[in-house]
Design an enzyme around this catalytic site. Structure first.
Site, PDB file in Angstrom:
ATOM      1  N   HIS A 301       0.827  -1.211   0.000  1.00  0.00           N
ATOM      2  CA  HIS A 301       0.000   0.000   0.000  1.00  0.00           C
ATOM      3  C   HIS A 301       0.855   1.253   0.000  1.00  0.00           C
ATOM      4  CE1 HIS A 301      -3.232   2.710   0.430  1.00  0.00           C
ATOM      5  NE2 HIS A 301      -3.528   2.561   1.703  1.00  0.00           N
ATOM      6  N   HIS A 347      -2.047   0.231 -12.211  1.00  0.00           N
ATOM      7  CA  HIS A 347      -2.904   0.587 -11.080  1.00  0.00           C
ATOM      8  C   HIS A 347      -4.086  -0.366 -11.057  1.00  0.00           C
ATOM      9  CE1 HIS A 347      -5.701   2.869  -8.523  1.00  0.00           C
ATOM     10  NE2 HIS A 347      -4.622   3.392  -7.999  1.00  0.00           N
ATOM     11  N   ARG A 356      -2.490  12.248 -10.770  1.00  0.00           N
ATOM     12  CA  ARG A 356      -1.588  12.637  -9.685  1.00  0.00           C
ATOM     13  C   ARG A 356      -0.134  12.581 -10.153  1.00  0.00           C
ATOM     14  NH1 ARG A 356      -3.322   8.424  -5.220  1.00  0.00           N
ATOM     15  NH2 ARG A 356      -3.019   7.115  -7.073  1.00  0.00           N
ATOM     16  N   ASP A 402       3.064   7.018  -7.641  1.00  0.00           N
ATOM     17  CA  ASP A 402       4.311   6.644  -6.970  1.00  0.00           C
ATOM     18  C   ASP A 402       5.524   6.704  -7.884  1.00  0.00           C
ATOM     19  OD1 ASP A 402       3.083   5.973  -4.423  1.00  0.00           O
ATOM     20  OD2 ASP A 402       2.180   4.302  -5.492  1.00  0.00           O
ATOM     21  N   ARG A 428      -3.256  11.467   3.898  1.00  0.00           N
ATOM     22  CA  ARG A 428      -4.434  10.603   3.837  1.00  0.00           C
ATOM     23  C   ARG A 428      -5.439  10.910   4.946  1.00  0.00           C
ATOM     24  NH1 ARG A 428      -5.494   6.248   0.587  1.00  0.00           N
ATOM     25  NH2 ARG A 428      -4.465   7.695  -0.862  1.00  0.00           N
ATOM     26  N   ARG A 448     -20.169  -5.638   8.923  1.00  0.00           N
ATOM     27  CA  ARG A 448     -20.140  -7.073   9.263  1.00  0.00           C
ATOM     28  C   ARG A 448     -20.545  -7.906   8.046  1.00  0.00           C
ATOM     29  NH1 ARG A 448     -19.673 -11.827  10.149  1.00  0.00           N
ATOM     30  NH2 ARG A 448     -19.809 -12.856  12.192  1.00  0.00           N
TER      31      ARG A 448
END
Length: 464
Positions: A301, A347, A356, A402, A428, A448
């Site tokens: 991540h 990605h 970005r 990145d 973030r 749940r």
């Protein structure tokens, strides 16, 4: 189709979102974010209540066995209001693209990059803020920034071999002592008021994060030197870069851009989903965000930009700094043929160049066009996608965020790669905490989902 359109409206498309329209009619002159929210929330609660009454049983999508074994990739299972990821256009913050945000969000005096405070206002309200509203946020965060003494002591006593992300997560967890929500919940409170205390905690946490992050940086890489004091006249990013010890105005501009574009990326990524999941248990924002940071620390991540830099450095060592296109192609093919990937490309959702990446490329072209590492990144941008297309394995051969961010940080002197994920985490916070406010305002229940064993799944499939 009408039902899908209705669902899209719920998730925040710009041209149809009632939330955006409501926000624009909500006390546009108010500079107090909580007051604006107080006006917005009842309207949105009523809108969603009606939507659920009318379409609550509507089927949104199908779930396949591959999805269940494949990390739930592509499965529609969350409502996340602050951003939506379009495979072709990239991230949209409350319906606005990154280029639109760069153009429309307020900027610092003499600056060219958007202020993250403005993006937070947009994420929370759906409304492009005024300069006055952004200035109010800057001052408000400056007022709330001081760290309690026990957190300072803890940070100062961490061993220097403890990873920066471990320090960040631990410090955020320890800040839970300051939680307004946790105290009020323990004393008994009306659930209709949950969002108000969550809002206060989120504002406090965002305000304190640069201090925590800067203290970690100074302790690890600057011999424990003081971060100094918050200056209430400066914006959030400017105070952060000052505390880190960087005085170059261009680096401050880069940090404004960095903190804006890394802030949110829909709700299904690990950090966003983690904060949403933990928050659904009514854990306070400190505990929820600390959990998110533990997810961000995972190499799949938050470590991608670090891996890109390691790969670029190794590339330069092996083929030299001024490499021809032909030699670069050979190196990339050797990388792929050995079973490795080209880091920074591809990605999970995007099918075009990550916007970005594009805005960071524009920043580099403006401020560091002759930097050798940037020139290498630009050269790769020209070559790698065609090779990946020729190879035929990649669904998306284009660069992601990145592929560029680490090169920019290195240029301005921040060479400590282990620290980069901390910057990602500070950014973030803007997105996931904006969503956390809305999750409590809209009364989202405990998450749940139903799980199945492989044997149970096989029996289910056989019965079909």
């Amino acid at each position: 189709m009408a039902l899908l359109t209705a669902a899209t409206r719920l998730l925040g498309a710009k041209n149809s979102s009632c939330l955006v329209l409501a926000a624009r009619h909500a006390s546009a002159s108010s500079t107090n974010l909580k007051d604006v929210l107080s006006n917005l929330i009842p309207k949105e609660q009523a809108r969603i209540k009606t939507f659920k009454q009318q379409h609550g049983k509507t089927v949104v999508g199908q779930i396949t066995v591959d999805m269940m074994y494949g990390g739930m990739r592509g499965m529609k299972g969350l409502v996340y209001e602050t951003s939506v990821l379009d495979p072709d256009e990239g991230i949209r913050f409350r319906g606005y693209s990154i280029p639109e945000c760069q153009k429309m969000l307020p900027k610092a005096k003499g600056g060219e990059e958007p202020l993250p405070e403005g993006l937070f206002w947009l994420l929370v309200t759906g409304q492009m803020p005024t300069e006055e509203q952004v200035s109010w946020l800057s001052r408000e965060w400056a007022k709330r920034a001081a760290l309690p003494s026990h957190v300072v002591t803890m940070l100062d006593n961490f061993p220097t071999n403890l990873h920066p992300m471990s320090q960040l997560s631990a410090a955020i967890t320890a800040l839970n002592s300051e939680s307004n929500f946790a105290r009020a919940y323990a004393e008994g409170m009306n659930r209709a008021k949950y969002w108000e205390l969550i809002y206060e905690d989120c504002m406090d946490l965002i305000a304190k994060l640069p201090c925590v992050a800067a203290k970690i940086y100074r302790n690890l890489y600057r011999e424990g030197s003081s971060i100094g004091a918050i200056d209430s006249r400066l914006d959030w990013s400017h105070n952060f870069t000052n505390m880190l010890g960087y005085t170059d105005p261009q680096f401050t501009e880069l940090m404004r851009l960095y903190l804006t574009i890394h802030s949110d990326h829909e709700g299904g990524n690990v950090s966003a989903h983690t904060s949403h999941l933990v928050g659904s248990a009514l854990s306070d924002p400190y505990l929820s965000f600390a959990a998110a940071m533990n997810g961000l620390a995972g190499p799949l991540h938050g470590l991608a930009n670090q891996e890109v830099l390691v790969w670029l450095t190794q590339l330069q060592k092996e083929v030299g700094k001024d490499v021809s296109d032909e030699k670069l192609r050979d190196y990339i093919w050797n990388t792929l043929n050995s079973g490795r990937v080209v880091p920074g490309y591809g990605h999970a959702v995007l099918r075009k160049t990550d916007p970005r990446y594009s805005c960071q490329r524009e920043f580099a072209l403006k401020h560091l066009p002759k930097d050798p590492m940037f020139k290498l990144v630009a050269q790769l941008y020209k070559i790698v996608p065609n090779i990946l297309l020729e190879q035929g394995k990649a669904k998306n051969p284009w660069p992601n965020v990145d592929a560029h961010s680490g090169v920019l940080l290195q240029y301005y002197g921040m060479t400590e790669m282990n620290y980069y994920t901390v910057l990602f985490g500070v950014s973030r916070a803007l997105g996931v905490l904006a969503q956390l406010i809305w999750s409590r305002a809209l009364g989202f229940p405990l998450e749940r989902p139903k799980s199945m064993s492989t044997d149970g799944l096989m029996k289910f499939v056989d019965s079909k």
